[in-house]
Design a protein around this motif. Structure first.
Motif, PDB file in Angstrom:
ATOM      1  N   PRO A 161       0.809  -1.228   0.000  1.00 16.70           N
ATOM      2  CA  PRO A 161       0.000   0.000   0.000  1.00 16.70           C
ATOM      3  C   PRO A 161       0.835   1.267   0.000  1.00 16.70           C
ATOM      4  N   ARG A 162       2.115   1.142   0.382  1.00 17.07           N
ATOM      5  CA  ARG A 162       3.016   2.301   0.412  1.00 17.07           C
ATOM      6  C   ARG A 162       4.331   1.950  -0.253  1.00 17.07           C
ATOM      7  N   GLU A 190      -4.128   2.139  -6.660  1.00 15.87           N
ATOM      8  CA  GLU A 190      -3.766   3.310  -5.879  1.00 15.87           C
ATOM      9  C   GLU A 190      -2.829   2.921  -4.744  1.00 15.87           C
ATOM     10  N   ARG A 191      -1.858   3.774  -4.490  1.00 17.98           N
ATOM     11  CA  ARG A 191      -0.949   3.577  -3.355  1.00 17.98           C
ATOM     12  C   ARG A 191      -0.306   4.909  -3.024  1.00 17.98           C
ATOM     13  N   HIS A 192       0.237   4.979  -1.835  1.00 17.77           N
ATOM     14  CA  HIS A 192       0.903   6.199  -1.390  1.00 17.77           C
ATOM     15  C   HIS A 192       2.395   6.068  -1.701  1.00 17.77           C
ATOM     16  N   GLU A 243      -4.026  -0.039   6.341  1.00 15.74           N
ATOM     17  CA  GLU A 243      -3.098  -0.410   5.275  1.00 15.74           C
ATOM     18  C   GLU A 243      -1.918  -1.182   5.865  1.00 15.74           C
ATOM     19  N   PHE A 248      -2.259  -5.737   2.493  1.00 15.24           N
ATOM     20  CA  PHE A 248      -1.225  -6.121   1.527  1.00 15.24           C
ATOM     21  C   PHE A 248      -1.489  -7.528   0.979  1.00 15.24           C
ATOM     22  N   ARG A 251      -4.424  -7.582  -1.435  1.00 13.91           N
ATOM     23  CA  ARG A 251      -4.043  -7.046  -2.740  1.00 13.91           C
ATOM     24  C   ARG A 251      -3.161  -8.038  -3.493  1.00 13.91           C
TER      25      ARG A 251
END
Length: 270
Positions: A161-162, A190-192, A243, A248, A251
């Motif tokens: 996620p990041r 989408e992710r940061h 997240e 993780f 996903r």
């Protein structure tokens, strides 16, 4: 002397039992961050950051995708003998694929694992179950991914996620980082994304960082968050967002299922 040795043995057993109990009762899943080292000194910088976090009392698991010299095992002084893929295939327990670089800091080699991910459904399921089994006892997972140049990013990096890009001031570092971002955007989702220079940023570095962030936003529509440390990249999204390793893994299930159906992108990569 015997009394001293017996007392020491009792203390050692108590410490082992306490550590085991902490692992058993550790309910919150670990936070997950994928790191792409895109510069020459990035691995040494990351190793120093990992040591600091472990010394602060956090328990970290490093999932290392890279086999080349200068990977995290080299920088931390302990390289795993076996890839985690061997545990997934039932050839040995997962504990044999992990090494402790220092208290609170473990390393698992996953280069062979990511190459096999997405190739067939049974392997995907076993790999995901193996990762689920590693959640207990860790506060953070750091995936040290292979940057994308000619190849796509791995399924592990894509599912995180990041993402943290580590840069230096060399043109090749900037080029590699931008290629990774393009692959990321082409894959969708989408992710940061954070970005960090691994050397003290002077005026030139600050200008490069500003230009890089503007290019990513204007050309890829991807906002980047400048950070100065590994901890800051992990704090960018608080635990309340959910997240963590559970998100993780979910996903990763979706990513590997898609890769199994679409073999054109190659196993383990998106």
């Amino acid at each position: 002397m015997n009394d001293i040795m017996q007392r020491a043995a009792r203390v050692s057993r108590q410490v082992d039992q306490a550590d085991g109990l902490r692992r058993l009762l550790h309910a919150a899943p670990p936070e997950v961050l994928a790191v792409l080292p895109c510069g020459g000194g990035a691995s040494r910088w990351l190793a120093a950051q990992l040591r600091v976090r472990a010394e602060s009392g956090l328990r970290l698991l490093v999932l290392e995708e890279r086999l080349a010299a200068g990977n995290m095992g080299d920088c931390l002084g302990r390289n795993p003998r076996f890839d985690l893929r061997m545990a997934v295939e039932g050839l040995m327990p997962a504990s044999s694929c992990l090494v402790e670089a220092q208290p609170g800091l473990e390393i698992a080699q996953v280069a062979a694992l990511v190459e096999q991910l997405g190739s067939e459904r049974i392997f995907n399921q076993r790999a995901i179950e193996q990762l689920r089994g590693l959640r207990a006892g860790h506060d953070e997972w750091v995936i040290v991914a292979q940057p994308a140049e000619l190849r796509s990013l791995s399924a592990l990096a894509f599912a995180a996620p990041r993402l943290l890009l580590l840069l230096d001031a060399q043109p090749m570092s900037i080029t590699t980082a931008y290629a990774s971002l393009k692959r990321l955007c082409q894959a969708g989702g989408e992710r940061h994304v954070s970005v960090c220079f691994t050397q003290p940023p002077g005026p030139r570095e600050q200008g490069l960082l500003t230009s890089f962030c503007e290019t990513a936003l204007n050309r890829l529509e991807l906002p980047l968050q400048p950070v100065s440390s590994l901890g800051e990249a992990l704090r960018e999204r608080a635990r309340e967002t959910g997240e963590s390793a559970d998100a993780f893994i979910e996903r990763l299930v979706q990513t590997t299922s898609g890769a199994t159906r679409l073999h054109g992108k190659g196993p383990g990569r998106v």
